[in-house]
Design an enzyme around this catalytic site. Structure first.
Site, mmCIF file in Angstrom:
data_model
loop_
_atom_site.group_PDB
_atom_site.id
_atom_site.type_symbol
_atom_site.label_atom_id
_atom_site.label_comp_id
_atom_site.label_asym_id
_atom_site.label_seq_id
_atom_site.Cartn_x
_atom_site.Cartn_y
_atom_site.Cartn_z
ATOM 1 N N SER A 49 -17.082 20.364 -5.573
ATOM 2 C CA SER A 49 -18.060 21.415 -5.336
ATOM 3 C C SER A 49 -18.681 21.824 -6.652
ATOM 4 C CB SER A 49 -17.349 22.619 -4.704
ATOM 5 O OG SER A 49 -18.183 23.744 -4.670
ATOM 6 N N TYR A 62 -11.303 29.504 -3.616
ATOM 7 C CA TYR A 62 -11.879 28.185 -3.361
ATOM 8 C C TYR A 62 -12.297 27.528 -4.674
ATOM 9 C CZ TYR A 62 -15.141 24.654 -1.576
ATOM 10 O OH TYR A 62 -15.799 23.485 -1.308
#
Length: 156
Positions: A49, A62
């Site tokens: 990500s 996250y």
């Protein structure tokens, strides 16, 4: 969610993200490496990500897990190269998935487009695929300094 907020609930979120993104990546890799090695090599694609490189307070657990997964990906890349196993990291920003559904996030990429970009990168032997302009911009900002990456800190 920050680790010091909401007591145990916040810490549980960090554990869940770490177990999913870091230990899950290791488990899946360990499951496939013997077959890949037996067949003379192959490729592993780890979906990371933009939050591997930058943090958002609302996505702290996250992002921390994705940063750790990036480190694991780099280690696996080095470890598995001698077995002719390519480990490619896919860094992507906003993608139209359940993770962002209902958040009103504009400009999310089509997952099918990202899959094509990722597989093309693997086929070309790329060790890192940066799938979108936003992620390229964040990556470029890493060398500028912390206040350039987080402009709100320049005013603090």
């Amino acid at each position: 969610m920050l680790p010091f907020e909401a007591g145990r609930h916040a810490l549980d979120a960090y554990r869940r993200e770490y177990e999913t993104n870091v230990l899950g990546t290791l488990d899946v890799t360990r499951a496939f490496v013997p077959a890949l090695a037996r067949d003379g090599g192959g490729a592993i694609l780890n979906v990371l990500s933009v939050l591997s490189w930058a943090s958002l307070p609302s996505e702290a657990a996250y992002g921390a897990a994705k940063a750790a997964e990036w480190s694991v990906t780099n280690s696996l890349r080095l470890e598995l190269a001698e077995q002719n196993i390519q480990v490619t990291a896919l860094h992507v920003g906003r993608m139209d998935t359940d993770l962002i559904a209902g958040r009103g996030i504009e400009g999310a990429a089509d997952p099918a487009d990202i899959a094509r970009i990722a597989l093309d990168g693997v086929e070309r032997g790329q060790l890192e695929v940066v799938a979108d302009d936003f992620t390229r911009q964040v990556k470029a900002g890493l060398s500028l300094g912390i206040k350039d990456l987080y402009p709100q800190l320049a005013q603090a």
